[in-house]
Design a protein around this motif. Structure first.
Motif, PDB file in Angstrom:
ATOM      1  N   LYS A  15       2.132  -5.494  -7.784  1.00 52.49           N
ATOM      2  CA  LYS A  15       0.937  -5.569  -7.705  1.00 52.49           C
ATOM      3  C   LYS A  15       0.246  -6.624  -6.707  1.00 52.49           C
ATOM      4  O   LYS A  15       1.478  -7.364  -6.836  1.00 52.49           O
ATOM      5  N   GLU A  16      -0.976  -5.941  -6.714  1.00 54.10           N
ATOM      6  CA  GLU A  16      -1.507  -6.984  -5.218  1.00 54.10           C
ATOM      7  C   GLU A  16      -2.709  -7.672  -6.515  1.00 54.10           C
ATOM      8  O   GLU A  16      -3.354  -7.596  -7.029  1.00 54.10           O
TER       9      GLU A  16
ATOM     10  N   ALA B 225       3.739   6.135  -5.070  1.00 58.45           N
ATOM     11  CA  ALA B 225       3.679   6.129  -6.803  1.00 58.45           C
ATOM     12  C   ALA B 225       4.205   4.810  -7.605  1.00 58.45           C
ATOM     13  O   ALA B 225       4.719   5.503  -8.711  1.00 58.45           O
TER      14      ALA B 225
ATOM     15  N   CYS C 278       3.919  -9.429  -5.172  1.00 57.59           N
ATOM     16  CA  CYS C 278       3.537  -8.038  -4.915  1.00 57.59           C
ATOM     17  C   CYS C 278       5.241  -8.017  -4.577  1.00 57.59           C
ATOM     18  O   CYS C 278       5.644  -7.157  -4.029  1.00 57.59           O
TER      19      CYS C 278
ATOM     20  N   THR D  44      12.656  -1.743  -5.690  1.00 52.68           N
ATOM     21  CA  THR D  44      11.503  -2.509  -6.142  1.00 52.68           C
ATOM     22  C   THR D  44      12.267  -2.780  -7.497  1.00 52.68           C
ATOM     23  O   THR D  44      13.222  -2.167  -8.039  1.00 52.68           O
TER      24      THR D  44
ATOM     25  N   GLU E  97      11.337  -1.049 -10.421  1.00 51.11           N
ATOM     26  CA  GLU E  97      11.519   0.579 -10.503  1.00 51.11           C
ATOM     27  C   GLU E  97      12.633   0.923 -10.462  1.00 51.11           C
ATOM     28  O   GLU E  97      13.925   2.128 -11.070  1.00 51.11           O
TER      29      GLU E  97
ATOM     30  N   ARG F 207       3.135   1.703  -3.233  1.00 55.24           N
ATOM     31  CA  ARG F 207       1.477   2.498  -4.465  1.00 55.24           C
ATOM     32  C   ARG F 207       0.862   3.674  -4.020  1.00 55.24           C
ATOM     33  O   ARG F 207       0.970   3.850  -5.282  1.00 55.24           O
ATOM     34  N   GLU F 208       0.441   3.736  -3.207  1.00 55.57           N
ATOM     35  CA  GLU F 208      -0.517   4.512  -2.764  1.00 55.57           C
ATOM     36  C   GLU F 208       0.102   5.505  -2.428  1.00 55.57           C
ATOM     37  O   GLU F 208      -0.300   6.969  -2.910  1.00 55.57           O
TER      38      GLU F 208
ATOM     39  N   THR G 216       4.470   1.595  -8.679  1.00 58.65           N
ATOM     40  CA  THR G 216       3.160   0.489  -8.734  1.00 58.65           C
ATOM     41  C   THR G 216       3.531  -0.422  -9.922  1.00 58.65           C
ATOM     42  O   THR G 216       3.247  -1.629 -10.087  1.00 58.65           O
TER      43      THR G 216
ATOM     44  N   GLU H  70       0.863  -1.505   0.363  1.00 57.44           N
ATOM     45  CA  GLU H  70       0.251  -0.313  -0.103  1.00 57.44           C
ATOM     46  C   GLU H  70       0.954   1.297  -0.191  1.00 57.44           C
ATOM     47  O   GLU H  70       0.394   2.527  -1.051  1.00 57.44           O
TER      48      GLU H  70
ATOM     49  N   CYS I  31       2.815  -7.538   0.406  1.00 55.52           N
ATOM     50  CA  CYS I  31       1.271  -7.958  -0.096  1.00 55.52           C
ATOM     51  C   CYS I  31       1.035  -7.536   1.996  1.00 55.52           C
ATOM     52  O   CYS I  31      -0.284  -7.374   2.670  1.00 55.52           O
TER      53      CYS I  31
END
Length: 159
Positions: free
Chosen positions: A39-40, A34, A50, A76, A78, A30-31, A36, A27, A62
């Motif tokens: 994934k969930e 940013a 994730c 991550t 990224e 991602r939130e 992303t 969370e 997760c």
């Protein structure tokens, strides 16, 4: 729910984020940040989509409370490529057609990256076992296994 400050490194950059005490790492990534790529998929830690690296080890973001990352390093998808150059694992996934829809790809690549850091000369069986915690709904895993074996060879050869 109490709010706390989470200080940690994400992809080599120090970050301070105000989080709920029960926020998951997924969370927050991602939130709040940013990022992303993770994934969930199932929300139960079974699919591996994730997956991120926590101090170099793959974890299911997760299921990981964000506060568990306090004063630690999170990587991550990224954060893998440096200066626009893909890592050998990323390059091999592209070159071997191991990327289908892309949903599981970040988790697969991060799992493979951590695995190859520990075992730079794996057998096919070891690669299959290392990827077994990541579910892909598009393929039979053959190209992913080939990609990880090719990446291992490239890393050993210093590419």
């Amino acid at each position: 729910m109490s709010k706390l400050i989470l200080s940690f490194k994400v992809n080599g950059v120090g970050r301070d984020v105000v989080v709920d005490s029960n926020s998951t790492l997924l969370e927050v990534l991602r939130e709040d940040l940013a990022l992303t790529g993770a994934k969930e998929g199932c929300g139960e830690g079974a699919c591996g989509s994730c997956t991120v690296l926590l101090d170099g080890a793959p974890v299911r973001s997760c299921l990981t409370l964000a506060l568990e990352a306090r004063d630690r390093e999170v990587t991550t998808i990224e954060g893998l490529a440096q200066g626009g150059k893909l890592t050998p694992v990323q390059e091999a996934f592209v070159n071997h057609g191991a990327v289908q829809c892309g949903f599981c790809t970040p988790g697969m690549i991060l799992s493979a990256t951590a695995f190859l850091a520990q075992n730079p000369d794996p057998t096919e069986s070891q690669v299959r076992y290392a990827l077994s915690g990541n579910i892909c709904r598009c393929t039979g895993y053959a190209k992913m296994v080939e990609a990880v074996l090719a990446a291992a060879a490239a890393i050993r050869e210093g590419e």
